[in-house]
Design a protein around this motif. Structure first.
Motif, PDB file in Angstrom:
ATOM      1  N   GLU A 178      74.927  32.838  -1.332  1.00  0.00           N
ATOM      2  CA  GLU A 178      75.302  31.561   0.213  1.00  0.00           C
ATOM      3  C   GLU A 178      74.705  30.286  -0.197  1.00  0.00           C
ATOM      4  O   GLU A 178      74.792  29.447   0.380  1.00  0.00           O
ATOM      5  N   GLU A 184      77.165  35.128   8.490  1.00  0.00           N
ATOM      6  CA  GLU A 184      78.623  35.114   9.144  1.00  0.00           C
ATOM      7  C   GLU A 184      78.673  35.480  10.709  1.00  0.00           C
ATOM      8  O   GLU A 184      79.193  34.591  11.549  1.00  0.00           O
ATOM      9  N   GLU A 219      75.162  28.713  -3.827  1.00  0.00           N
ATOM     10  CA  GLU A 219      76.140  27.847  -3.101  1.00  0.00           C
ATOM     11  C   GLU A 219      75.905  26.493  -2.583  1.00  0.00           C
ATOM     12  O   GLU A 219      76.329  25.075  -3.138  1.00  0.00           O
ATOM     13  N   ARG A 220      74.791  25.875  -1.953  1.00  0.00           N
ATOM     14  CA  ARG A 220      74.693  25.344  -0.444  1.00  0.00           C
ATOM     15  C   ARG A 220      73.829  24.213  -1.561  1.00  0.00           C
ATOM     16  O   ARG A 220      74.422  22.991  -0.886  1.00  0.00           O
TER      17      ARG A 220
END
Length: 408
Positions: free
Chosen positions: A329, A69, A332-333
């Protein structure tokens, strides 16, 4: 012949600590002046007083898991590379996370690990970590060449071609993951190839099990481990089997209670946090997400730096598969790419000493037309690794917040 790669490896612990701490305040001040990221995170702190571990422990931590991020906000390096510096190479690790490299000799500092593993000038090393996108191949390449070795940039895969190269070029060393070395041994036996020229190896990217070490010893290959990351470079390395890993010179290693700034007691398991004293890419209290513990006493090899017990798990759900990090992450993508998947869990296991992944997918009424092959292709596109897929009914996966289940 020198017994050690660097004379600093056998300096007194007191002198090493004094040297590290005496330059710390100036290093931190320079990082704040030259890096946008540290102008913010170290704002208002009197860095002139940060000249000991207790003061260092009060500084903010930057977590590897946060880089995804942070870099999205400030591409490509989140403002951690000084504006006046231009990297010679830029790599991408899964996440994605971008890492710089500055092209000076042994920038990743792997020479210490290769030397401790018995590599010397004139050796020929088959390097089986990837040179593509991720920095693994370059990290090992630079360390081997720092010891005067010649390197075959083989990369992973293409087992039969690799066997042919070994027969023709007769390298006496290997570097890469332990699982791929095991694959080469199995393929050599299957195809009747002679790879007996390889007598030493430095492995990284995966834990080295006692069972695999025994297989390598039976093949007359002496294997040592290196603990390194794409961000830090070398963190620690094996010099004597079953005597832990010696911490690399030129870094400050702390072990902290996961989720906090606080160092644990000596010998207690906690998260490995590194301060990388490099002005081109200064990483200050960088939390790796790896668990380890200090091993008390000094190594019988004569090196005097602190030792750790090696990799003891992850402080977060991020895990490493075949030498590459897999982040929640990314999982989740994959889920978001398919409308018919309500919940996922990535199960990581070992099958015949090889890492494997299976994505468990809870499917919904909107899953019409969804097939396993399509999801598998997405797994490879997002993680750079292959994995199987298993569709399960809604409600089958527990509501425990676990996205990556590492069962190794």
């Amino acid at each position: 012949m020198n017994l050690f790669f660097k004379p600093e490896e056998v300096q007194s612990p007191e002198l090493r600590e004094q040297t590290l701490m005496s330059g710390l305040s100036d290093f931190l001040s320079h990082s704040r002046r030259s890096c946008e990221y540290y102008q913010n995170t170290l704002a208002g702190i009197d860095l002139s007083k940060v000249d000991n571990r207790a003061a260092l422990a009060a500084l903010p931590i930057t977590r590897k898991s946060d880089l995804i991020e942070l870099q999205k906000i400030n591409m490509p390096f989140a403002g951690i590379v000084p504006a006046a510096k231009r990297p010679d190479r830029v790599f991408q690790s899964p996440g994605p996370i971008y890492e710089p490299e500055f092209d000076k000799q042994d920038w990743w500092r792997l020479g210490q690990a290769f030397y401790a593993a018995g590599f010397r000038a004139g050796d020929v090393v088959q390097n089986c970590l990837s040179y593509h996108l991720t920095p693994g191949g370059f990290i090992m390449d630079s360390g081997a060449r720092a010891c005067g070795c010649s390197v075959i940039p083989a990369g992973p895969g293409q087992g039969e071609l690799q066997l042919e190269m070994i027969e023709n070029l007769r390298p006496n060393g290997y570097c890469g993951t332990p699982s791929f070395l095991h694959i080469l041994l199995e393929k050599a036996q299957h195809y009747g190839k002679d790879i007996s020229s390889i007598t030493k190896a430095l492995v990284t990217g995966e834990a080295l099990s006692a069972q695999l070490r025994a297989i390598f010893e039976q093949a007359d290959i002496q294997v040592k481990q290196a603990y390194a990351t794409a961000d830090i470079g070398l963190i620690a390395y094996e010099s004597v089997v079953d005597e832990g890993l010696v911490v690399a010179e030129d870094i400050i290693l702390e072990i902290v209670r996961p989720g906090s700034l606080e160092p644990v007691s000596r010998g207690e398991v906690g998260e490995v946090v590194i301060t990388r004293l490099d002005r081109g890419y200064p990483l200050i209290r960088f939390a790796t997400g790896d668990l380890s513990a200090e091993l008390l006493g000094q190594s019988p090899c004569g090196r005097t730096n602190m030792r750790i017990k090696g990799w003891l798990g992850r402080a977060d759900q991020t895990t490493k598969v075949k030498g590459l990090f897999i982040h929640p992450e990314q999982v989740e993508r994959i889920r978001l790419a398919h409308a018919g998947i309500a919940k996922v869990r990535l199960v990581v296991s070992k099958d015949a000493h090889k890492d494997s992944m299976c994505l468990m997918c809870e499917i919904t009424n909107a899953s019409a037309g969804l097939d396993e092959q399509t999801v598998q292709e997405n797994i490879r596109a997002i993680t750079q690794l292959s994995g199987t897929v298993k569709f399960v009914t809604a409600g089958s996966l527990p509501d425990d917040g676990l996205v990556i289940d590492d069962q190794r």
